[in-house]
Design an enzyme around this catalytic site. Sequence first.
Site, PDB file in Angstrom:
ATOM      1  N   SER A 233       1.047  -1.044   0.109  1.00 54.39           N
ATOM      2  CA  SER A 233       0.046  -0.064   0.008  1.00 54.39           C
ATOM      3  C   SER A 233       1.006   1.186  -0.192  1.00 54.39           C
ATOM      4  CB  SER A 233      -0.859  -0.002   1.123  1.00 54.39           C
ATOM      5  OG  SER A 233      -1.568   1.247   1.473  1.00 54.39           O
TER       6      SER A 233
ATOM      7  N   TYR B 215      -2.232  -1.306  10.293  1.00 53.49           N
ATOM      8  CA  TYR B 215      -2.164  -1.511   8.908  1.00 53.49           C
ATOM      9  C   TYR B 215      -0.775  -0.980   8.264  1.00 53.49           C
ATOM     10  CZ  TYR B 215      -3.797  -0.962   3.998  1.00 53.49           C
ATOM     11  OH  TYR B 215      -4.174  -1.228   2.599  1.00 53.49           O
TER      12      TYR B 215
HETATM   13  P1  NAD Z   1     -11.829  -5.818  -0.212  1.00 55.62           P
HETATM   14  O1  NAD Z   1     -12.315  -5.632   1.233  1.00 55.62           O
HETATM   15  O2  NAD Z   1     -12.652  -5.310  -1.337  1.00 55.62           O
HETATM   16  O3  NAD Z   1     -11.163  -7.177  -0.433  1.00 55.62           O
HETATM   17  C1  NAD Z   1     -10.518  -8.049   0.475  1.00 55.62           C
HETATM   18  C2  NAD Z   1     -10.382  -9.489   0.264  1.00 55.62           C
HETATM   19  O4  NAD Z   1      -9.529 -10.291   1.020  1.00 55.62           O
HETATM   20  C3  NAD Z   1     -11.781 -10.033  -0.054  1.00 55.62           C
HETATM   21  O5  NAD Z   1     -11.779 -10.993  -0.966  1.00 55.62           O
HETATM   22  C4  NAD Z   1     -11.801 -10.682   1.421  1.00 55.62           C
HETATM   23  O6  NAD Z   1     -12.782 -11.842   1.397  1.00 55.62           O
HETATM   24  C5  NAD Z   1     -10.403 -11.123   1.548  1.00 55.62           C
HETATM   25  N1  NAD Z   1     -10.044 -11.331   3.001  1.00 55.62           N
HETATM   26  C6  NAD Z   1     -10.178 -10.549   4.137  1.00 55.62           C
HETATM   27  N2  NAD Z   1      -9.915 -11.227   5.119  1.00 55.62           N
HETATM   28  C7  NAD Z   1      -9.513 -12.345   4.911  1.00 55.62           C
HETATM   29  C8  NAD Z   1      -9.061 -13.511   5.313  1.00 55.62           C
HETATM   30  N3  NAD Z   1      -8.717 -13.216   6.661  1.00 55.62           N
HETATM   31  N4  NAD Z   1      -8.645 -14.649   4.831  1.00 55.62           N
HETATM   32  C9  NAD Z   1      -8.985 -14.787   3.404  1.00 55.62           C
HETATM   33  N5  NAD Z   1      -9.572 -13.630   2.627  1.00 55.62           N
HETATM   34  C10 NAD Z   1      -9.486 -12.521   3.328  1.00 55.62           C
HETATM   35  O7  NAD Z   1     -10.357  -4.948  -0.143  1.00 55.62           O
HETATM   36  P2  NAD Z   1      -9.356  -4.315  -1.237  1.00 55.62           P
HETATM   37  O8  NAD Z   1      -9.429  -2.947  -1.130  1.00 55.62           O
HETATM   38  O9  NAD Z   1      -9.609  -4.982  -2.478  1.00 55.62           O
HETATM   39  O10 NAD Z   1      -7.926  -4.510  -0.622  1.00 55.62           O
HETATM   40  C11 NAD Z   1      -7.112  -5.609  -1.196  1.00 55.62           C
HETATM   41  C12 NAD Z   1      -5.757  -5.447  -0.765  1.00 55.62           C
HETATM   42  O11 NAD Z   1      -5.329  -4.262  -1.313  1.00 55.62           O
HETATM   43  C13 NAD Z   1      -5.502  -5.376   0.695  1.00 55.62           C
HETATM   44  O12 NAD Z   1      -4.283  -6.168   1.045  1.00 55.62           O
HETATM   45  C14 NAD Z   1      -5.444  -3.747   1.119  1.00 55.62           C
HETATM   46  O13 NAD Z   1      -4.729  -3.660   2.213  1.00 55.62           O
HETATM   47  C15 NAD Z   1      -4.713  -3.468  -0.137  1.00 55.62           C
HETATM   48  N6  NAD Z   1      -4.755  -1.991  -0.423  1.00 55.62           N
HETATM   49  C16 NAD Z   1      -6.239  -1.644  -0.899  1.00 55.62           C
HETATM   50  C17 NAD Z   1      -6.218  -0.306  -1.152  1.00 55.62           C
HETATM   51  C18 NAD Z   1      -7.437   0.607  -1.473  1.00 55.62           C
HETATM   52  O14 NAD Z   1      -7.571   1.793  -1.744  1.00 55.62           O
HETATM   53  N7  NAD Z   1      -8.405  -0.201  -1.518  1.00 55.62           N
HETATM   54  C19 NAD Z   1      -5.062   0.662  -1.178  1.00 55.62           C
HETATM   55  C20 NAD Z   1      -3.780   0.217  -0.893  1.00 55.62           C
HETATM   56  C21 NAD Z   1      -3.778  -1.407  -0.598  1.00 55.62           C
END
Ligand code: NAD
Length: 266
Positions: free
Chosen positions: A148, A161
């Site tokens: 991130s 985080y």
């Molecule tokens: P999201 O909530 O849309 O998706 C998260 C996914 O992870 C889902 O499929 C959920 O079922 C799965 N998940 C959560 N906990 C879990 C567990 N214990 N075991 C198995 N699966 C699990 O979130 P997102 O925004 O798509 O995030 C995905 C990644 O991207 C994360 O690592 C997040 O930190 C990172 N990220 C997101 C953003 C953003 O702006 N959305 C920015 C930087 C980094």
Amino acid sequence: MGVLDMSLKGKTALVTGSTSGIGLGIARALAAEGADIALNGFGEAAQIEALRAAIEAEFGVHAVYVAADLGVPVQIAAMVPQAEAALGKVDILVNNAGIQFVAPIEDFPDEQWDKVIAVNLSGVFHGMKAAIPGMRARGWGRIINIASAHGLVASPQKVAYVAAKHGVVGMTKVAAIELAGSGATCNAICPGWVLTPLVEKQLEARAAETGQGIEAVKQSFLAEKQPLREFSTPAQIGAAAVFLCSEGARTITGISLSVDGGWVIQ
Ligand code: NAD
């Protein structure tokens, strides 16, 4: 394979947390280039089956689902061989599953600290540990860790985080050095704001706190952090992942590739 060739035909990819958001975008982008896919993540069985079947139908690849809670090491250790059995191998591992919790340090619940560290940090370690032997044996591999902007810089109220994501960036460098010469690389992608359920929860919390509408809150999130005042999409994060899997990227290893609208350059 030509240097600009993005084809992943014959490759297989396990993407954790791919039932939603960025993980789903990455799984679909890899499938669009011909990779067979193992999905993982929480959700209703029927919804997950619909996502899996759509990938097979749209991209003509084989797609399976492997259940595992990424906060539980033994389940990760079982998930990788399950994906290897279903797809024949795991060439590409995308450690994407992640969660967020927002509170100041002095109010941050211990159990939320443990949970965020377990999924966002330890989950990446256990995934790499399970997948690396197969990559070494085959002499080819791509590990992509979804860190991130918070793996590079901090924001208040996100202590677990930010700690986990900085750790992922460090772990990525260790893996890259250890894997040198094996045919496998390890890189991190550092997204800025992407509109997914993870961020929508934060938008709703800010709207409730300030009395602003969701559109106004979206604009203030962007204005606070990103010179390019637009959200990245899961498909764009997927495009970065495809590039890191390509032949053109074979000597790129240990980096943090920012896809963040300029967040961390300021
Ligand atoms: P999201 O909530 O849309 O998706 C998260 C996914 O992870 C889902 O499929 C959920 O079922 C799965 N998940 C959560 N906990 C879990 C567990 N214990 N075991 C198995 N699966 C699990 O979130 P997102 O925004 O798509 O995030 C995905 C990644 O991207 C994360 O690592 C997040 O930190 C990172 N990220 C997101 C953003 C953003 O702006 N959305 C920015 C930087 C980094």
